[in-house]
Scaffold this active site. Structure first.
Site, PDB file in Angstrom:
ATOM      1  N   HIS A  80       1.148   9.396  47.373  1.00  0.00           N
ATOM      2  CA  HIS A  80       0.744  10.422  46.409  1.00  0.00           C
ATOM      3  C   HIS A  80       0.736  11.773  47.105  1.00  0.00           C
ATOM      4  O   HIS A  80       0.258  11.904  48.216  1.00  0.00           O
ATOM      5  CB  HIS A  80      -0.659  10.124  45.876  1.00  0.00           C
ATOM      6  CG  HIS A  80      -1.133  11.160  44.902  1.00  0.00           C
ATOM      7  ND1 HIS A  80      -0.778  11.132  43.570  1.00  0.00           N
ATOM      8  CD2 HIS A  80      -1.882  12.271  45.068  1.00  0.00           C
ATOM      9  CE1 HIS A  80      -1.306  12.182  42.964  1.00  0.00           C
ATOM     10  NE2 HIS A  80      -1.984  12.889  43.849  1.00  0.00           N
ATOM     11  N   ASP A 159     -10.465   9.847  33.373  1.00  0.00           N
ATOM     12  CA  ASP A 159     -10.037  10.978  34.204  1.00  0.00           C
ATOM     13  C   ASP A 159      -9.329  12.024  33.355  1.00  0.00           C
ATOM     14  O   ASP A 159      -9.535  13.225  33.517  1.00  0.00           O
ATOM     15  CB  ASP A 159      -9.115  10.499  35.333  1.00  0.00           C
ATOM     16  CG  ASP A 159      -8.469  11.687  36.041  1.00  0.00           C
ATOM     17  OD1 ASP A 159      -9.207  12.475  36.649  1.00  0.00           O
ATOM     18  OD2 ASP A 159      -7.235  11.844  35.932  1.00  0.00           O
ATOM     19  N   ARG A 166     -12.742  19.844  33.012  1.00  0.00           N
ATOM     20  CA  ARG A 166     -12.836  20.597  34.279  1.00  0.00           C
ATOM     21  C   ARG A 166     -11.930  21.822  34.236  1.00  0.00           C
ATOM     22  O   ARG A 166     -12.275  22.889  34.743  1.00  0.00           O
ATOM     23  CB  ARG A 166     -12.416  19.693  35.452  1.00  0.00           C
ATOM     24  CG  ARG A 166     -13.460  18.662  35.824  1.00  0.00           C
ATOM     25  CD  ARG A 166     -12.866  17.621  36.763  1.00  0.00           C
ATOM     26  NE  ARG A 166     -12.334  18.198  37.986  1.00  0.00           N
ATOM     27  CZ  ARG A 166     -11.345  17.659  38.708  1.00  0.00           C
ATOM     28  NH1 ARG A 166     -10.775  16.520  38.324  1.00  0.00           N
ATOM     29  NH2 ARG A 166     -10.922  18.241  39.803  1.00  0.00           N
ATOM     30  N   SER A 181     -10.598  11.871  40.987  1.00  0.00           N
ATOM     31  CA  SER A 181      -9.574  11.952  39.954  1.00  0.00           C
ATOM     32  C   SER A 181      -8.262  11.330  40.450  1.00  0.00           C
ATOM     33  O   SER A 181      -7.661  10.465  39.792  1.00  0.00           O
ATOM     34  CB  SER A 181      -9.372  13.437  39.582  1.00  0.00           C
ATOM     35  OG  SER A 181      -8.195  13.626  38.859  1.00  0.00           O
ATOM     36  N   LYS A 185      -6.620   7.032  39.592  1.00  0.00           N
ATOM     37  CA  LYS A 185      -5.285   6.674  39.085  1.00  0.00           C
ATOM     38  C   LYS A 185      -4.543   5.796  40.092  1.00  0.00           C
ATOM     39  O   LYS A 185      -3.831   4.858  39.724  1.00  0.00           O
ATOM     40  CB  LYS A 185      -4.494   7.953  38.779  1.00  0.00           C
ATOM     41  CG  LYS A 185      -5.036   8.664  37.539  1.00  0.00           C
ATOM     42  CD  LYS A 185      -4.460  10.045  37.335  1.00  0.00           C
ATOM     43  CE  LYS A 185      -5.017  11.032  38.297  1.00  0.00           C
ATOM     44  NZ  LYS A 185      -4.976  12.431  37.931  1.00  0.00           N
TER      45      LYS A 185
HETATM   46  N1  URA Z   1      -4.649  16.106  40.788  1.00  0.00           N
HETATM   47  C1  URA Z   1      -5.368  15.241  40.049  1.00  0.00           C
HETATM   48  O1  URA Z   1      -4.859  14.236  39.590  1.00  0.00           O
HETATM   49  N2  URA Z   1      -6.661  15.506  39.851  1.00  0.00           N
HETATM   50  C2  URA Z   1      -7.281  16.601  40.344  1.00  0.00           C
HETATM   51  O2  URA Z   1      -8.462  16.782  40.138  1.00  0.00           O
HETATM   52  C3  URA Z   1      -6.523  17.485  41.103  1.00  0.00           C
HETATM   53  C4  URA Z   1      -5.184  17.208  41.311  1.00  0.00           C
END
Ligand code: URA
Length: 459
Positions: A80, A159, A166, A181, A185
């Site tokens: 990621h 999320d 947010r 967050s 995932k």
């Molecule tokens: N990428 C995400 O998936 N979440 C965040 O909070 C910031 C970057």
């Protein structure tokens, strides 16, 4: 929820049950936005402990579908990136790993704002399908070790809902909220091992190394507490990665790297390469930029190889990954993967087939000196102005526009040298795009030493 807000406001630690109550209540619509916003702001100011951050991550991961990759043999590795400009490393590392027998089952996102998205870039290949059924996804990883799809609608829905809040309440840039967050995932996507490329610099969320390292550590700790093998690699994003920025252009550059026969020649330290750059023709490409892209890609690939349990020595792992490029195995794997997901493999054999913008305009340097600084997110914004990025999540994008950057930090520049080729369809935005691109770079009379490309490793 009132009590939860009070508790966090006072700086006390939530229990796992309390966090679950908050996440479940908000996802079901039982907790209103105004209370959740207040709680998020308390988290922003008071932070979260390791246990709280893990509980938040798990509650969000469990809020929707969780992919089971159990039917795939071997240690499944994911990667990621926290997001940058010109970051096409997935197209390089995923086929390297797959060609070495390591299963890569990857879910990726679309671009938003100044950063591009892997899924958008893949759609530049005619026919390529980013949404294959789960059984097919698993079958592809089992049979050829690689599949890559867009995120499904129901992966970590909590999320998605919290992130949207947010975004409008100035609570995005909180380390525990970003870490939970991203990791919610990643955990829901099911890989056994995860390598996190935490970008640091003017084009990244994290502007300085200390914050990037702290974020990497929190994410690695979350991953480990969930029983996953995790590495955090902190990499420089003080200028775009590689030369090309734009959807089709980035796939082309990745294919050019996968097609290399002399990998070692491009791994020499940056500054020794500056003088023999091949920057001035449209067909040429810039060794300094390729050096940066290759170095980051091979580092990530080597850590993925190690995370899969194939080696415990970085140099040995990296040598295997270099070989996968030089032998042509990684390029063959990329083509096989593209064709398996419906894409036209002849585009990988001949990248000149990609549809690029109607105009390719050289943008030249305005003074002599050394390239000293780059506002990287501004370069990403230039791609957006050209139509290659998304201002809102519903925007449509032009896959053929972008930039091919021929100068990098530390390079000598002379007046009228090509700074970048701009691929542009709508000449109505040319003046603005050119002004913003030139404004994104600073030229000085003293040569700077570029920042280290790979700044640190967190394990
Ligand atoms: N990428 C995400 O998936 N979440 C965040 O909070 C910031 C970057």
């Amino acid at each position: 929820m009132y009590d939860m807000i009070m508790k966090k406001r006072s700086g006390a630690e939530h229990t796992t049950d309390e966090i679950r109550f908050i996440v479940e209540g908000f996802t079901k619509g039982e907790i209103p936005d105004y209370q959740m916003s207040a709680w998020l702001m308390c988290v922003y100011y008071k932070g979260m402990t390791h246990d709280e951050t893990c509980a938040l991550t798990h509650a969000m991961a469990q809020s929707g579908d969780q992919l089971s990759l159990a039917a795939i043999h071997g240690v499944k590795v994911d990667k990621h990136s926290t997001g940058g400009v010109g970051d096409k490393t997935t197209f390089i590392v995923a086929p390297i790993l797959a060609s070495l027998g390591v299963p890569v089952a990857k879910m990726s996102g679309r671009g938003l704002g100044h950063t591009g998205g892997t899924i958008d870039k893949l759609e530049a290949i005619p026919g390529f399908c980013v949404s294959i059924p789960e059984e097919e996804f698993i079958e592809h990883v089992n049979s050829m070790k690689l599949a890559l799809v867009g995120q499904t609608g129901d992966l970590a829905p909590a999320d998605k809902k919290i992130y949207a809040l947010r975004d409008v309440t100035a609570t995005v840039d909180s380390l525990p909220l970003i870490a939970s967050s991203i990791m919610s995932k990643k955990l829901a996507a099911g890989a056994d091992a995860i390598v996190l490329d935490v970008k640091c610099g003017s084009g990244a969320f994290m502007k300085n190394e200390a914050d990037a390292k702290a974020l990497a550590q929190i994410m690695v700790d979350i991953g480990k507490s969930a029983g996953r093998t995790c590495y955090g690699v902190i990499t420089d994003m003080n200028e775009p990665l590689g030369c090309k920025v734009g959807n089709a252009l980035e796939v082309i550059e990745a294919v050019q790297v996968l097609a290399m026969k002399d990998v070692k020649a491009y791994l020499k330290p940056d500054l020794s390469l500056v003088e023999d750059n091949n920057t001035s023709t449209r067909e040429g490409y810039d060794r300094h930029g390729i050096h940066r892209l290759l170095t980051v890609s091979l580092t990530l690939a080597a850590y993925m190889y190690m995370a899969a349990g194939k080696s415990d020595d970085f140099e040995a792992a990296k040598a295997q990954c270099e070989k996968a490029i030089e032998s042509g195995a990684a390029l063959d794997k990329f083509k096989e993967f593209v064709e398996a997901q419906g894409g036209d493999g002849s585009y990988i054999d001949d990248v000149n087939k990609f549809r690029l913008a109607a105009n390719c305009v050289p943008i030249v340097c305005e003074e002599d000196g050394y390239l000293a600084a780059c506002n990287t997110s501004e370069v990403g914004m230039v791609n957006l102005i050209l139509g290659g990025g998304r201002a809102t999540k519903d925007s449509t994008i032009n896959l053929g526009v972008g930039l091919d950057i021929r100068k990098h930090l530390g390079d000598v520049v002379r007046k009228d040298d090509v700074l970048a080729y701009m691929y542009i369809d709508d000449m109505g935005v040319f003046e603005e795009a050119k002004k913003r691109l030139l404004g994104a770079y600073t030229v000085e009379q003293k040569q700077i030493k570029p920042e280290k490309l790979v700044k640190d490793i967190v394990a």
